[in-house]
Design an enzyme around this catalytic site. Structure first.
Site, PDB file in Angstrom:
ATOM      1  N   SER A   1      69.236  63.190   5.553  1.00  0.00           N
ATOM      2  CA  SER A   1      70.556  62.548   5.706  1.00  0.00           C
ATOM      3  C   SER A   1      71.309  63.132   6.901  1.00  0.00           C
ATOM      4  CB  SER A   1      71.404  62.775   4.454  1.00  0.00           C
ATOM      5  OG  SER A   1      70.839  62.113   3.369  1.00  0.00           O
TER       6      SER A   1
ATOM      7  N   ARG B   1      72.396  61.407  10.707  1.00  0.00           N
ATOM      8  CA  ARG B   1      73.798  61.410  11.140  1.00  0.00           C
ATOM      9  C   ARG B   1      73.970  62.139  12.471  1.00  0.00           C
ATOM     10  NH1 ARG B   1      73.443  60.498   5.847  1.00  0.00           N
ATOM     11  NH2 ARG B   1      75.155  59.532   4.671  1.00  0.00           N
TER      12      ARG B   1
ATOM     13  N   GLY C   1      66.842  53.043   4.639  1.00  0.00           N
ATOM     14  CA  GLY C   1      68.113  52.452   4.210  1.00  0.00           C
ATOM     15  C   GLY C   1      69.289  53.082   4.938  1.00  0.00           C
TER      16      GLY C   1
ATOM     17  N   ARG D   1      65.853  45.499  -0.309  1.00  0.00           N
ATOM     18  CA  ARG D   1      66.976  46.336  -0.753  1.00  0.00           C
ATOM     19  C   ARG D   1      68.316  45.661  -0.415  1.00  0.00           C
ATOM     20  NH1 ARG D   1      65.753  52.369   0.964  1.00  0.00           N
ATOM     21  NH2 ARG D   1      67.438  52.717  -0.523  1.00  0.00           N
TER      22      ARG D   1
ATOM     23  N   ASP E   1      68.058  61.419  -5.474  1.00  0.00           N
ATOM     24  CA  ASP E   1      66.701  61.365  -4.926  1.00  0.00           C
ATOM     25  C   ASP E   1      65.749  62.331  -5.641  1.00  0.00           C
ATOM     26  OD1 ASP E   1      67.527  59.446  -3.146  1.00  0.00           O
ATOM     27  OD2 ASP E   1      67.866  60.852  -1.495  1.00  0.00           O
TER      28      ASP E   1
ATOM     29  N   LYS F   1      65.971  51.742  -4.788  1.00  0.00           N
ATOM     30  CA  LYS F   1      65.489  52.708  -3.787  1.00  0.00           C
ATOM     31  C   LYS F   1      64.202  52.159  -3.150  1.00  0.00           C
ATOM     32  CE  LYS F   1      68.801  55.609  -4.343  1.00  0.00           C
ATOM     33  NZ  LYS F   1      69.802  55.698  -3.283  1.00  0.00           N
TER      34      LYS F   1
ATOM     35  N   ARG G   1      62.526  52.985  -8.842  1.00  0.00           N
ATOM     36  CA  ARG G   1      62.064  54.315  -9.276  1.00  0.00           C
ATOM     37  C   ARG G   1      62.139  54.524 -10.781  1.00  0.00           C
ATOM     38  NH1 ARG G   1      64.386  57.809  -4.157  1.00  0.00           N
ATOM     39  NH2 ARG G   1      62.703  57.215  -2.736  1.00  0.00           N
TER      40      ARG G   1
HETATM   41  C1  S3P Z   1      71.482  58.726   1.601  1.00  0.00           C
HETATM   42  C2  S3P Z   1      72.174  58.339   0.501  1.00  0.00           C
HETATM   43  C3  S3P Z   1      71.550  58.031  -0.786  1.00  0.00           C
HETATM   44  C4  S3P Z   1      70.122  58.546  -0.865  1.00  0.00           C
HETATM   45  C5  S3P Z   1      69.348  58.256   0.384  1.00  0.00           C
HETATM   46  C6  S3P Z   1      70.019  58.894   1.580  1.00  0.00           C
HETATM   47  C7  S3P Z   1      72.224  58.991   2.850  1.00  0.00           C
HETATM   48  O1  S3P Z   1      71.528  56.630  -0.954  1.00  0.00           O
HETATM   49  O2  S3P Z   1      69.465  57.996  -1.975  1.00  0.00           O
HETATM   50  O3  S3P Z   1      68.031  58.752   0.283  1.00  0.00           O
HETATM   51  O4  S3P Z   1      71.648  59.577   3.777  1.00  0.00           O
HETATM   52  O5  S3P Z   1      73.394  58.612   2.915  1.00  0.00           O
HETATM   53  P1  S3P Z   1      72.811  55.843  -1.518  1.00  0.00           P
HETATM   54  O6  S3P Z   1      73.908  56.023  -0.582  1.00  0.00           O
HETATM   55  O7  S3P Z   1      72.389  54.410  -1.595  1.00  0.00           O
HETATM   56  O8  S3P Z   1      73.073  56.444  -2.860  1.00  0.00           O
END
Ligand code: S3P
Length: 425
Positions: free
Chosen positions: A20, A24, A91, A119, A312, A339, A343
């Site tokens: 994550s 960013r 995602g 998704r 996760d 996801k 899951r």
């Molecule tokens: C993430 C947020 C989570 C997580 C994903 C990474 C992120 O998803 O499950 O693997 O980097 O912001 P959600 O925001 O849909 O909960």
């Protein structure tokens, strides 16, 4: 990948950079002015997809092993991509990038692999459309691929129905460009890396519990960042260490941000003693973890208060629960259905195939622990977290298991198997 049982695990591992945070870093450094250097960047397929998208948007990004140099051009420096932006399996790339692209003076087309095409994108399209963005769905409403026409945005106050950092971040990123203060209110606090990192680049983001406000038009300035190890990747070795008979696993530099550390809280609640050393904080709190076996794990209940901080990790927590005494209940976790795979279904099916006493529920699962696991052939369905969770389960099951499509670990942990096998040999 074939995996035989093994109950003795020893060694030291530096898990790869947080996924994550790595995403960013690329995004925010691209919007900052100057050259940012990102150390311990996750070279996994998801983050490489983010690099590819920003390269197509005109940002120069240089990679030297796990150090990345990004020549940011400021908030208004992105250029139109003539080709589709391929978010692959990610995602985070698709949703956060949509927040940024909503405000650009050009259109973009976003797509990804067969998993991401299933998704839901309405969760970001709704708030971004309220701000003025225009989504045009190419094949099916609310799903990728889609064309996003950027425009001048209006600030909104958005109450999100889901505790999702991707939704929160998409709206906050659009808020960088909106007229007025943008506010996002979430039902529970989701991971707060966007707020922390954007602030460190110079944005004005104020958080008060689950309410986050961003001021538009900040002057973002390049910086150097060390990405902490990903607690979601560390989770597999935490489980392996706790479940083994003889283990000493030292995990260096793991991010322990309280919005991500639900796995540590659950393990403690189940009776494990995870020792924490060298706690320190740069942007994010980080520490080393020493994992040793826990001979008596007990069941627990996990509900909405903890779910966002371990979303996760639920597949690997389900594996741990198979070895705990009593009934573990995971509820309020219907987000698991959207996801990289469903899951709830993939975990329950795989663990049932291995002999666990486990039931699927509408929003989670119920696991009656204590039944020994046996080997099985598990189809990861291309979901990296399923492949890694079942690889760990296989270490503690009777016989040799096989994990199909295990190469999907590349998404978040390219050298997962070499790290795992280094503990065995
Ligand atoms: C993430 C947020 C989570 C997580 C994903 C990474 C992120 O998803 O499950 O693997 O980097 O912001 P959600 O925001 O849909 O909960």
């Amino acid at each position: 990948m074939k995996i035989k049982p093994c109950s003795s695990l020893k060694g030291e591992i530096m898990v790869p950079g947080d996924k994550s945070i790595s995403h960013r870093c690329i995004m925010f450094a691209s919007l900052a002015k100057g050259i940012s250097t990102i150390h311990h960047f996750l070279n996994g397929a998801d983050c490489l997809a983010t690099i590819q998208c920003f390269t197509q948007l005109g940002i120069s990004i240089e990679e030297k092993e796990d150090t990345i140099y990004i020549s940011g051009k400021g908030l208004y420096g992105l250029q139109e991509s003539t080709k589709t932006l391929d978010c692959q399996n990610s995602g985070t790339t698709m949703r956060l990038l949509s927040g940024i692209l909503s405000a650009q003076p050009f259109s973009s087309t976003l797509d990804g692999d067969s998993s991401i095409r299933k998704r839901p994108m309405n969760r970001i399209a709704e708030p971004l459309s309220l701000m003025g963005a225009h989504f045009q769905w190419k094949t099916q409403e609310n799903f990728a691929p889609f064309k996003l026409s950027g425009t001048k945005l209006q600030a909104i106050e958005y109450t999100s129905p889901v505790a999702s950092a991707q939704v929160k971040s998409a709206v906050l990123l659009a808020g960088l460009y909106a007229q007025g203060q943008t506010k996002v209110i979430e039902p529970e606090l989701s991971r707060n890396h966007t707020e922390i990192l954007l602030r460190s680049f110079g944005a004005e983001v104020v958080s008060d519990g689950c309410t986050h406000t961003i001021m538009p038009e900040p002057n973002l300035v390049a910086r150097d960042i060390f990405v902490p190890g990903d607690i979601s990747s560390a989770a597999y070795f935490i489980a392996a260490g706790l479940l083994s008979q003889n283990a000493q696993i030292y995990l260096q530099n793991v991010g322990i941000n309280p919005s991500r550390d639900g796995i540590l809280k659950v393990c403690k609640q189940m009776g494990a003693n995870i020792q924490i050393f060298n706690e320190h904080q740069n942007d994010e709190p980080t520490a080393d973890l020493l994992i040793t076996p826990c001979s008596h794990l007990t069941a627990c209940t996990i509900d909405r208060r903890l779910i966002p901080s371990l979303i996760d990790e639920l597949p690997i927590i389900a594996v741990i629960a198979c070895f705990a005494e009593g009934t573990t209940i995971i509820k309020d976790a219907s987000e698991l259905k959207v996801k990289e795979s469903n899951r709830i279904h993939t975990v329950v099916k795989g663990l049932s195939d291995m002999g666990a006493d486990i039931q699927e529920t509408e929003d989670g699962m119920i696991i009656h622990g204590g039944k020994p696991l046996h080997c099985a052939c598990i189809d990861s369905k291309g979901d990296h977290r399923i492949a890694m969770s079942f690889s760990i389960a296989a270490l503690f099951a009777e016989g040799e298991s096989e994990i199909l499509n295990s190469e999907c670990v590349n998404v978040s942990y390219p050298h997962f198997y070499s790290d795992l096998f280094s503990l065995i040999n």
